[in-house]
Design an enzyme around this catalytic site. Structure first.
Site, mmCIF file in Angstrom:
data_model
loop_
_atom_site.group_PDB
_atom_site.id
_atom_site.type_symbol
_atom_site.label_atom_id
_atom_site.label_comp_id
_atom_site.label_asym_id
_atom_site.label_seq_id
_atom_site.Cartn_x
_atom_site.Cartn_y
_atom_site.Cartn_z
ATOM 1 C CB SER A 96 78.462 5.588 135.201
ATOM 2 O OG SER A 96 77.153 5.988 135.380
ATOM 3 C CG ASN A 140 64.593 25.577 135.132
ATOM 4 O OD1 ASN A 140 64.613 25.391 136.355
ATOM 5 N ND2 ASN A 140 64.949 26.721 134.573
ATOM 6 N N GLY A 142 64.458 17.880 133.089
ATOM 7 C CA GLY A 142 65.088 16.573 133.213
ATOM 8 C C GLY A 142 64.332 15.536 132.396
ATOM 9 C CB SER A 143 61.162 13.694 133.019
ATOM 10 O OG SER A 143 61.624 13.094 134.200
ATOM 11 C CD GLU A 369 71.349 6.785 130.006
ATOM 12 O OE1 GLU A 369 70.499 6.959 129.104
ATOM 13 O OE2 GLU A 369 72.558 6.959 129.868
ATOM 14 C CG HIS A 372 60.897 2.738 138.388
ATOM 15 N ND1 HIS A 372 61.507 1.607 137.891
ATOM 16 C CD2 HIS A 372 59.831 2.307 139.109
ATOM 17 C CE1 HIS A 372 60.841 0.546 138.300
ATOM 18 N NE2 HIS A 372 59.816 0.934 139.032
ATOM 19 C CG PHE A 389 55.268 11.331 128.400
ATOM 20 C CD1 PHE A 389 55.931 10.707 129.436
ATOM 21 C CD2 PHE A 389 55.260 10.740 127.154
ATOM 22 C CE1 PHE A 389 56.583 9.508 129.226
ATOM 23 C CE2 PHE A 389 55.917 9.546 126.937
ATOM 24 C CZ PHE A 389 56.567 8.925 127.963
#
Ligand code: TGC
Ligand code: FAD
Length: 390
Positions: A96, A140, A142-143, A369, A372, A389
């Site tokens: 990392s 608030n 992330g993805s 990153e 999954h 998405f």
């Protein structure tokens, strides 16, 4: 006595150049000498062995593909991959540190920075004299980083930065942070924030059960004055941070192999030595099934990583191919680690073996990153042309 014999069932070594093997051997020796003896205690104590940072610079783990004139080694991407595999065999935290410094800090400065920024930061980042971090994720968002709330506002010769980033590797020990924020036109811009700038704080996140030998924290910006020369002029839009992620995800696809191979190696050795019912446990069919399946999955992961490296070297790799490789190899490593733990019985939960530590680390690697499931949706989007998405 720890010993490591990585599996190579399909003779992938034959595909590596002499240079790849020399690099791998030197990184492997360093991991044996400097990481293996200290990493278990560091993880148990939730502490990053900071002295390793300089050493990572000395062995060429930071920016191996960055040109020599900026302090890198000018190596190809398979070299970067084999370095990541060896580091993650030691611990995902060490990989990392190298991923963030190389792909998330040096890469954007090299690709999108000014000549002055490259000269100012890259050589000392390469040597590990300064530490960088990468701020994209927010409390608030992330993805879905495209919805970020962190903002810059133009003030003439500087911009004012406001907002916060969360889950940032090395935040509290970093000298510089690559930060992604939206401008007044809602366009994502990249900038370099420096430690000590008034209004910039980096609270640490405590109590993690995963990646315990890595520091994680926040980046908080309260009216931080960022000189305009600290903006990255060469990119705007979400593709800026996402292109950095391509490079880091590529490294993780290789890195996860190291964790998997260490777990396989540990389980094989243990099963040949440990006797139950007057026989080595390796003689039981159920143990052999586990070992055979572990080796099969590792071999598939090695082939994916090697081919990915060839495509990247040829400039032909797609972001979706990298997503598939990251997703597959991290899940594979996670499954291999769990099978290995089963083979070790109760010993598998102790710090006498690296397996439980790898299992716990991989719980972060499968999430950061891009999770999954996000990588699965990237593949789905690539196949169908339809984004699932939203
Ligand atoms: P979308 O509309 O699809 O795309 C926006 C723009 O970006 C372009 N693009 C890419 N460019 C380069 N590389 C990629 N992989 C790209 N993916 C998309 C796209 O072409 C578009 O460009 P343009 O010119 O048309 O504007 O974006 P979206 O908002 O729908 O989101 C897509 C999604 C979900 C795939 C993406 O946002 C995503 O990957 N989410 C996951 C977030 C993530 O991975 N965060 C990681 C944070 S860093 C980290 O975890 C470090 S861990 C460090 C360690 O310790 O090792
Ligand atoms: P969320 O986005 O809230 O997702 C939660 C769940 O919902 C996941 O299962 C996800 O797959 C699912 N989900 C979300 N959207 C969808 C959808 N559209 N369809 C289906 N399922 C969906 N970030 C940085 O910027 N820099 C760093 O250095 C960094 N280091 C990290 C270090 C560690 C140890 C960890 C754990 C994280 C780090 N991260 C970093 C953050 C990491 O990238 C994010 O955790 C990750 O992108 C996921 O975001 P989230 O945790 O907010 O989960």
């Amino acid at each position: 006595m720890y010993s490591y014999t990585p599996p190579d069932y399909f003779f992938i070594d034959d595909l590596l150049t002499a240079e790849h093997k020399i690099i791998r051997s030197s990184i492997r020796d360093w991991v044996n000498k400097s990481v293996i003896p200290v990493i278990e205690e560091a993880a148990q104590k939730h502490h990053f062995p900071i002295g390793l940072f300089r050493e990572l610079g000395e062995i060429g783990a930071f920016g191996p593909f960055i040109p020599v004139e900026y302090g890198g080694a000018g190596l190809d991407y398979i070299s970067y991959g084999v370095i990541m595999t060896e580091l993650e065999r030691g611990d995902s935290a060490i990989r990392s540190a190298a991923s963030v410094q190389t792909s998330l800090v040096m890469f954007p400065i090299f690709e999108y920075g000014t000549e002055a920024q490259k000269k100012k930061y890259l050589p000392s980042l390469a040597k590990g004299e300064i530490i960088g971090c990468f701020g994209l994720t927010e409390p608030n968002h992330g993805s879905d980083p495209g919805s970020m709330e962190t903002r810059i506002t133009d003030q003439g010769n500087h911009v004012l930065l406001n907002g916060s980033k969360m889950w940032i590797t090395n935040s509290s020990i970093a000298d510089i942070a690559i930060v992604w924020a939206k401008d007044e036109k809602n366009i994502v811009r990249g900038l370099i924030a420096e430690k000590g700038m008034p209004g910039f704080t980096t609270p640490e996140t405590h109590g993690k059960w995963s990646l315990r030998a890595s520091i994680t924290g926040e980046l908080v910006f309260d009216n931080v004055k960022i000189p305009k020369e600290n903006l990255l002029p060469g990119i705007s839009g979400l593709k800026g941070p996402l292109s950095c992620l391509n490079s880091a995800r590529y490294g993780i696809a290789w890195g996860a192999l190291g964790a998997a191979m260490d777990c396989y190696n540990t389980a094989l050795k243990y099963s040949l030595e440990r006797k139950q019912f007057n026989k080595p446990i390796a003689s039981f069919q159920l143990t052999q099934k586990k070992l055979a399946e572990m080796l099969t999955e590792i071999t598939k992961g090695q082939l994916i990583a090697f081919r990915l490296g060839e495509l990247k070297n040829q400039g032909k790799v797609s972001a979706a191919q990298i997503s598939m490789a990251k997703r597959n190899n991290v899940e594979m490593a996670s499954n291999v680690a769990r099978q290995s733990r089963q083979i070790l019985g109760a010993m598998g939960i102790t710090g006498d073996f690296p397996v439980m530590r790898h299992i716990m680390n991989l719980e972060s690697v499968i999430t950061y990153e891009g999770t999954h499931d996000i990588h699965l949706l990237i593949t789905g989007n690539d196949i169908t042309g339809i984004s699932a998405f939203e």
